[in-house]
Design an enzyme around this catalytic site. Structure first.
Site, PDB file in Angstrom:
ATOM      1  N   THR A 124       0.826  -1.205   0.000  1.00  0.00           N
ATOM      2  CA  THR A 124       0.000   0.000   0.000  1.00  0.00           C
ATOM      3  C   THR A 124       0.861   1.256   0.000  1.00  0.00           C
ATOM      4  O   THR A 124       2.010   1.250   0.473  1.00  0.00           O
ATOM      5  CB  THR A 124      -0.909   0.024   1.244  1.00  0.00           C
ATOM      6  OG1 THR A 124      -1.587   1.281   1.335  1.00  0.00           O
ATOM      7  CG2 THR A 124      -0.108  -0.163   2.517  1.00  0.00           C
ATOM      8  N   TYR A 164      -2.188   0.206  10.623  1.00  0.00           N
ATOM      9  CA  TYR A 164      -2.276  -0.336   9.260  1.00  0.00           C
ATOM     10  C   TYR A 164      -0.984  -0.070   8.487  1.00  0.00           C
ATOM     11  O   TYR A 164      -0.434  -0.973   7.832  1.00  0.00           O
ATOM     12  CB  TYR A 164      -3.462   0.284   8.531  1.00  0.00           C
ATOM     13  CG  TYR A 164      -3.598  -0.133   7.093  1.00  0.00           C
ATOM     14  CD1 TYR A 164      -3.963  -1.442   6.764  1.00  0.00           C
ATOM     15  CD2 TYR A 164      -3.376   0.762   6.049  1.00  0.00           C
ATOM     16  CE1 TYR A 164      -4.093  -1.835   5.440  1.00  0.00           C
ATOM     17  CE2 TYR A 164      -3.503   0.376   4.723  1.00  0.00           C
ATOM     18  CZ  TYR A 164      -3.864  -0.932   4.429  1.00  0.00           C
ATOM     19  OH  TYR A 164      -3.988  -1.313   3.118  1.00  0.00           O
TER      20      TYR A 164
END
Length: 338
Positions: A124, A164
């Protein structure tokens, strides 16, 4: 080739698995079916061709390694993961166990039982943090970063923000280090925003899908209300599922050329939207007026993330083909019929 897709019933995984089935490849899918819509995607995949399905959690090393040892896959697309920053803040232990431990288990299973297998990991842009080291300007509809007119490249300093960001970043680095230290054929794709059919977007994740859902609801009921985080000028580049699938399948064929490397992946600057720009497009397409309320910006949210895709384009002779306008129209049609 034998392909194992972890998270194969998610948005990214189901699209890739479907493409592999169309090519008559040997397909194996691992998924714990915890994601919203994953059971629907599994049902749909069963109409696309024959494959073996294993309902298990990548946190379970014994179960996962048994599958990899038995199958001896040529390529693993490791797509299973916890995908929402908000969920990571609410439940950081689950986020860690899913993204770090699950990815570590994939690597250890390959190292011990199938070292010839390639692994491509879906990472990501959040590994770069909030990117507040850059200066931004505002136009009427978006933020701009004068220093990076083509987006952010792989030379940007890693800076993990939020649980995250930490969990995906740790897995990202484990993937690269297992290539360095153990000689595994691993590669990392640091994704910007992906969208397309089979994506059951939520408020937390899958923003193109989510706002397309809200626009379709507004067309059915003009009083529909929804919320956004921030002022709507935050920008992301968007990559349609068709281009994403083509990228992964090309990468699998060239894993020896790209092993040990990370690549920023997205639609590039020409396929970037701010929320306000997406809303204007949706309003025009559906002849509606969207009604939303602004919430405070999300913690560690980037004002802009647009991937500079020069490295991946050069390495794999790949560029997006689906324009953002054509892609959102495809998304709207799928939402209407889902």
């Amino acid at each position: 080739m034998k392909y194992l897709v972890t998270g194969g019933c998610g948005f990214l995984g189901s699209n890739i698995a479907s493409a592999l089935l169309a090519q008559k490849q040997d397909v194996y899918i691992v998924d714990n079916l915890s994601r919203v819509g994953s059971d629907k995607n599994l049902t749909w995949l069963k109409t696309q061709g024959d494959f073996r399905f294993f309902q298990l959690n990548t946190q379970d090393f014994e179960a996962l390694s048994k599958v990899i040892k038995e199958i001896q896959p040529d390529m693993i697309f490791h797509l299973a993961g916890q995908v929402a920053m908000t969920t990571s803040i609410a439940n950081p232990r689950l986020d860690f166990q899913t993204n770090v431990l699950g990815s570590f288990n994939v690597l250890e299973s390959v190292r011990q039982f199938a070292p010839q297998c390639g692994v491509i990991y879906s990472s990501t842009n959040k590994v770069y943090g909030d990117l507040e080291q850059f200066s931004y300007q505002q136009t009427a509809s978006r933020y701009v970063c004068p220093a990076c007119p083509n987006g952010f490249d792989e030379q940007v300093t890693l800076n993990f923000h939020s649980p995250y960001g930490c969990s995906k970043g740790a897995a990202d680095q484990y993937m690269l280090d297992y290539a360095r230290i153990f000689g595994l054929k691993t590669a990392v794709f640091r994704h910007s925003s992906m969208y397309g059919s089979r994506q059951f977007g939520t408020f937390d994740q899958g923003w193109i899908s989510w706002f397309c859902q809200q626009a379709v609801k507004t067309a059915q009921n003009p009083d529909t209300q929804f919320t956004i985080s921030g002022n709507g000028k935050q920008v992301r580049d968007v990559l349609h599922a068709e281009d994403m699938v083509r990228l992964y399948l090309t990468a699998a064929q060239r894993i020896d050329q790209i092993k040990g490397q990370a690549f920023n992946v997205g639609g590039g600057m020409e396929n970037s939207f701010s929320l306000l720009e997406l809303f204007a497009f949706l309003e025009k397409e559906l002849s509606v007026k969207l009604h939303y309320t602004q919430l405070p910006p999300r913690e560690s949210d980037q004002k802009i993330f647009v991937a500079d895709i020069a490295k991946v384009s050069a390495a794999l002779d790949w560029k997006p083909r689906v324009s953002k306008e054509a892609g959102v129209r495809k998304m709207l049609e799928w939402v209407k019929n889902a």
